[in-house]
Design an enzyme around this catalytic site. Structure first.
Site, PDB file in Angstrom:
ATOM      1  N   ARG A 106       0.849  -1.183   0.000  1.00 22.81           N
ATOM      2  CA  ARG A 106       0.000   0.000   0.000  1.00 22.81           C
ATOM      3  C   ARG A 106       0.883   1.230   0.000  1.00 22.81           C
ATOM      4  NH1 ARG A 106      -4.353   1.246   4.630  1.00 22.81           N
ATOM      5  NH2 ARG A 106      -2.440   1.533   5.803  1.00 22.81           N
ATOM      6  N   THR A 110      -0.871   7.601  -0.875  1.00 25.66           N
ATOM      7  CA  THR A 110      -2.189   7.490  -1.528  1.00 25.66           C
ATOM      8  C   THR A 110      -3.061   6.399  -0.901  1.00 25.66           C
ATOM      9  OG1 THR A 110      -1.412   5.843  -3.105  1.00 25.66           O
ATOM     10  CG2 THR A 110      -1.138   8.142  -3.735  1.00 25.66           C
ATOM     11  N   ASP A 203       1.193  -2.527  12.015  1.00 29.73           N
ATOM     12  CA  ASP A 203       1.507  -3.014  10.669  1.00 29.73           C
ATOM     13  C   ASP A 203       1.817  -4.516  10.738  1.00 29.73           C
ATOM     14  OD1 ASP A 203       3.138  -3.785   8.345  1.00 29.73           O
ATOM     15  OD2 ASP A 203       3.019  -1.661   7.825  1.00 29.73           O
ATOM     16  N   ASP A 206       5.186  -5.754   9.179  1.00 31.36           N
ATOM     17  CA  ASP A 206       6.351  -5.397  10.004  1.00 31.36           C
ATOM     18  C   ASP A 206       6.419  -6.260  11.262  1.00 31.36           C
ATOM     19  OD1 ASP A 206       7.289  -3.494   8.289  1.00 31.36           O
ATOM     20  OD2 ASP A 206       6.392  -1.788   9.339  1.00 31.36           O
TER      21      ASP A 206
END
Ligand code: PRP
Ligand code: URA
Length: 212
Positions: A106, A110, A203, A206
């Site tokens: 991603r 944006t 995340d 991660d």
């Protein structure tokens, strides 16, 4: 006939317990992977409820009898990187499952998905049992792009399995792809300005791979 979306929220005390540990910021990458693996296996019990079986004859040490074995080929499509964290859980349950990889990240500004890899089993038969996997559904953009990529390549009859999502993402997928069945373990109320699920778990990529 277009099948209407079915969204299954898989709730179970074992999943709630493990998901709570996954969410905690102090949970290590090793523990995160273990919990995700275990939750995936628990979710599989619900996800594969409609998989086709065929009747076969077997011999027990005592007599002949009939039994039932899985007759469909299962294809898993993890969205990289985080989807990879759910592959082992499903593969433990269906060891013959083939894995097609959808590389997508991603864009931080944006929030739109950017594709970088698409590799899937080319000998895909007509009636395969296809599961897209990604622990996180935030805006739903990556999921929608993955669904479209698979459909463009003739891969239909799709299910989507996620750990955690926003209602926003579920509504977005449901309205664009009403034929895709969604299985999810928890739905969180909102997204923050950076497109992260709140309260979420951070995340997922991660945390699985220890990259932050
Ligand atoms: C995460 C996650 C999903 C996506 C969800 O991947 O694993 O693929 O974000 O967000 P969306 O619903 O708004 O599209 P990310 O892009 O962080 O890549 P990574 O797994 O490689 O870290
Ligand atoms: N991707 C993640 O890994 N976590 C979020 O909260 C949103 C997108």
């Amino acid at each position: 006939m277009v099948k209407k979306n079915k969204v299954t929220l898989i709730e179970h005390p074992l999943i709630s317990h493990k998901l709570t540990h996954i969410r905690k910021k102090g949970t290590s990458s090793k523990e995160f992977k273990e919990y995700l693996n275990e939750i995936t296996r628990l979710m599989a019990y619900e996800v594969f409820k409609d998989i086709k079986l065929e009747e076969i004859k077997i011999e027990t040490p005592i007599s002949s009898t009939k039994g039932f074995v899985i007759s469909e080929k299962v294809n898993l499509y993890p969205i990289l990187r985080a989807g990879q964290g759910m592959v082992e859980g499903f593969s433990t349950i269906i060891p013959s499952a083939r894995v097609g990889h959808i590389g997508m990240y991603r864009d931080e500004k944006t929030l739109k998905p950017v594709e970088y890899l698409f590799k899937y089993p080319k000998d895909t038969e007509k009636d395969t049992y296809n599961i897209i996997i990604d622990p996180m559904l935030a805006t739903g953009g990556s999921a929608i792009a993955a669904i479209e990529k698979l459909k463009e390549n003739g891969i239909k009859n799709l299910k989507f399995v996620a750990l955690l999502g926003s209602q926003y993402a579920i509504d977005a997928i449901t309205s664009k792809h009403p034929d895709v069945e969604i299985f999810i373990a928890a739905i969180d109320p909102k997204l923050n300005k950076k497109g992260y699920i709140v309260p979420g778990l951070g995340d997922a990529g991660d945390r699985i791979f220890g990259t932050k």
